[in-house]
Design an enzyme around this catalytic site. Sequence first.
Site, PDB file in Angstrom:
ATOM      1  N   CYS A 176      40.468 -36.259   8.183  1.00 32.73           N
ATOM      2  CA  CYS A 176      39.099 -35.990   8.632  1.00 32.73           C
ATOM      3  C   CYS A 176      38.813 -34.501   8.747  1.00 32.73           C
ATOM      4  CB  CYS A 176      38.838 -36.678   9.969  1.00 32.73           C
ATOM      5  SG  CYS A 176      39.973 -36.150  11.259  1.00 32.73           S
ATOM      6  N   GLU A 214      34.718 -40.234  17.406  1.00 34.07           N
ATOM      7  CA  GLU A 214      35.414 -39.226  16.596  1.00 34.07           C
ATOM      8  C   GLU A 214      35.113 -39.568  15.144  1.00 34.07           C
ATOM      9  OE1 GLU A 214      37.278 -36.642  17.607  1.00 34.07           O
ATOM     10  OE2 GLU A 214      37.199 -37.036  19.746  1.00 34.07           O
TER      11      GLU A 214
HETATM   12  P1  NAD Z   1      35.703 -47.027   9.212  1.00 37.70           P
HETATM   13  O1  NAD Z   1      34.519 -46.557   9.973  1.00 37.70           O
HETATM   14  O2  NAD Z   1      35.477 -47.827   7.987  1.00 37.70           O
HETATM   15  O3  NAD Z   1      36.658 -47.915  10.140  1.00 37.70           O
HETATM   16  C1  NAD Z   1      37.148 -47.469  11.382  1.00 37.70           C
HETATM   17  C2  NAD Z   1      37.384 -48.662  12.290  1.00 37.70           C
HETATM   18  O4  NAD Z   1      36.150 -49.317  12.523  1.00 37.70           O
HETATM   19  C3  NAD Z   1      38.329 -49.704  11.692  1.00 37.70           C
HETATM   20  O5  NAD Z   1      39.183 -50.185  12.710  1.00 37.70           O
HETATM   21  C4  NAD Z   1      37.393 -50.789  11.204  1.00 37.70           C
HETATM   22  O6  NAD Z   1      37.972 -52.073  11.258  1.00 37.70           O
HETATM   23  C5  NAD Z   1      36.248 -50.696  12.185  1.00 37.70           C
HETATM   24  N1  NAD Z   1      34.968 -51.089  11.594  1.00 37.70           N
HETATM   25  C6  NAD Z   1      34.565 -50.909  10.310  1.00 37.70           C
HETATM   26  N2  NAD Z   1      33.316 -51.385  10.156  1.00 37.70           N
HETATM   27  C7  NAD Z   1      32.912 -51.848  11.354  1.00 37.70           C
HETATM   28  C8  NAD Z   1      31.715 -52.462  11.842  1.00 37.70           C
HETATM   29  N3  NAD Z   1      30.676 -52.669  11.037  1.00 37.70           N
HETATM   30  N4  NAD Z   1      31.649 -52.802  13.135  1.00 37.70           N
HETATM   31  C9  NAD Z   1      32.690 -52.579  13.955  1.00 37.70           C
HETATM   32  N5  NAD Z   1      33.860 -52.014  13.554  1.00 37.70           N
HETATM   33  C10 NAD Z   1      33.968 -51.657  12.276  1.00 37.70           C
HETATM   34  O7  NAD Z   1      36.553 -45.705   8.901  1.00 37.70           O
HETATM   35  P2  NAD Z   1      37.885 -45.587   8.061  1.00 37.70           P
HETATM   36  O8  NAD Z   1      37.570 -45.792   6.617  1.00 37.70           O
HETATM   37  O9  NAD Z   1      38.962 -46.403   8.676  1.00 37.70           O
HETATM   38  O10 NAD Z   1      38.263 -44.056   8.321  1.00 37.70           O
HETATM   39  C11 NAD Z   1      37.736 -43.007   7.573  1.00 37.70           C
HETATM   40  C12 NAD Z   1      36.673 -42.258   8.344  1.00 37.70           C
HETATM   41  O11 NAD Z   1      37.141 -41.938   9.633  1.00 37.70           O
HETATM   42  C13 NAD Z   1      36.330 -40.933   7.696  1.00 37.70           C
HETATM   43  O12 NAD Z   1      34.952 -40.729   7.777  1.00 37.70           O
HETATM   44  C14 NAD Z   1      37.066 -39.920   8.536  1.00 37.70           C
HETATM   45  O13 NAD Z   1      36.523 -38.630   8.510  1.00 37.70           O
HETATM   46  C15 NAD Z   1      36.962 -40.546   9.883  1.00 37.70           C
HETATM   47  N6  NAD Z   1      38.009 -40.067  10.761  1.00 37.70           N
HETATM   48  C16 NAD Z   1      37.656 -39.265  11.796  1.00 37.70           C
HETATM   49  C17 NAD Z   1      38.646 -38.748  12.613  1.00 37.70           C
HETATM   50  C18 NAD Z   1      38.316 -37.853  13.775  1.00 37.70           C
HETATM   51  O14 NAD Z   1      39.197 -37.606  14.575  1.00 37.70           O
HETATM   52  N7  NAD Z   1      37.104 -37.347  13.884  1.00 37.70           N
HETATM   53  C19 NAD Z   1      39.984 -39.074  12.384  1.00 37.70           C
HETATM   54  C20 NAD Z   1      40.290 -39.904  11.321  1.00 37.70           C
HETATM   55  C21 NAD Z   1      39.294 -40.399  10.513  1.00 37.70           C
END
Ligand code: NAD
Length: 518
Positions: free
Chosen positions: A293, A259
């Site tokens: 998002c 997602e």
């Molecule tokens: P992010 O990708 O930085 O982090 C999400 C999760 O991934 C966190 O738990 C983080 O600890 C983990 N993570 C980060 N880097 C990682 C890596 N290299 N390897 C493994 N795990 C890792 O995202 P964010 O800043 O927490 O959230 C914002 C993003 O999420 C935006 O792009 C937003 O659009 C998206 N989002 C999408 C939805 C949806 O339903 N499609 C919902 C909410 C947020």
Amino acid sequence: METGSVFPQPGMRQPLEPPGQQPPGSGAGKAAEDDGGGGKGSVDGDATSANPYAGLVSSLRAAWLSGKTRPIEYRVAQLEALGRFLDEKKRDILEATASDMGKPPFEAELSEILLCKNELHETLNNLSDWVKDEHVDRNLVTRLDSAFIHKDPYGVVLIITPWNYPIHILLVALIGAIAAGNCVIVKPSEVAKNTERLVAEVLPSYLDNDCFAVVTASVQETTRLLENKFDYIFYTGSTSVGKIVMAAAAKHLTPVTLELGGKNPCYVSDTCDVQNVARRVAWGRFFNAGQTCIAPDYVLCSVEMQEKLLPALHKAITDFYGPNPQESPDFGRIVGDKHFQRVQTLLRSGRVVIGGQTDEEERYIAPTVLVDLQPSDPIMQEEIFGPILPIVIVANVDEAIDFINSHERPLVVYAFSSDDKVVNQVLERTSSGGFCGNDTLMHVTLTSLPFGGIGNSGLGMYHGRFTFDTFTHHRSCLRRSMGREALNTLRYPPYSQQKLGIVRAASEVKRKGACTLL
Ligand code: NAD
């Protein structure tokens, strides 16, 4: 909060276990306590035995194999416990999300509590139907047999969540994973620190710790966690990290739901009620200070519409948040310093016509509208994820559609028009995870609609029944009788043309009459 930890930790277990649960002391929780969450009993063998989470994954797999999560009564008891968590810890949830990103209580109650409860109730109301075998059509050969789809849990699943709706996203996925009969590790975002602590310290006391664990982990630790073999990975977050998660999953051929994010276009046609559009767009853009998002990321409209929309947006913003939104209890803050710096930098694109004020100490960015944008401006290159709304000029609906189609496929496309034909045109000629005509965000409130992206905005879908299906392996089953062997001899060697003719006649799917439209 210390990262890299597995919850519950020794001494944190509370006597809130649902009926039918084994006493603490064995299984996942015990293994995690015994060896600090890792080390022994790796199911992956020597290659991963040093992985700090191997012991946890292994003990969850043992719990899953024991069949404990299979009875529907067990699943219902765990789901009811999630409901108690939401009821009893509502105040803590509102406080944690307020501390993390100044989430207004109204917005937190709506998005983090109410929508979760809706998903929970939808699941509890329908689970006894969803788990049933689905009997399917049979051909002549199998007419006397039983052919059905059996709803199997995947096994041990990993749920990784972002910070912007830290309770909602985690719980909605967890509800489906539990309903489907899986054992689960949830990994909340480390960015929403207060909510992460609440989830890690409190949620396990509501759940069976043999089967469900919370892992708090930094990026480095999540990388180690992902080295383990899971049976399903449900990831929500940025597109770039989604690719990393998918690559890690590919090593074990683990199926994934991703997602992800992106830039959601919002076309506003020349024929519409401008003030209504302004209110609906402003609400969707500035809810949770733009950190949503599915927020409308930018508006596409004609010069004439922009002239009308700007005063209407100004009025909507003032009506919502007063003359100084910084003083409004109904407007949130950016989640962290790094995030604040990133969003603040985007204010350099185009020209500010509404808002633009910032306060670094409070991580406040005013609800802002930008005009005079070029497609090459930084704000048009990345997901904004903050309270800024750029307006991009297009001549007409065709140009808007071309603009949308020349970019990556978004999570949602919005279109506003009093003319249904225009809304339908945008729907029919673009591609996105979801679509909402004449409003923003509201499609996500329906448990009956699947939620998910396409292309760069994601893979797979959830909400309502779709979450249950996501965490369920649809196992194809045919149960035949041991008798009637004479019929089977037709398919055994020695083969003959005559046998082939009979087998074909008995098993062929015949083409029905030609389609009348063609
Ligand atoms: P992010 O990708 O930085 O982090 C999400 C999760 O991934 C966190 O738990 C983080 O600890 C983990 N993570 C980060 N880097 C990682 C890596 N290299 N390897 C493994 N795990 C890792 O995202 P964010 O800043 O927490 O959230 C914002 C993003 O999420 C935006 O792009 C937003 O659009 C998206 N989002 C999408 C939805 C949806 O339903 N499609 C919902 C909410 C947020």
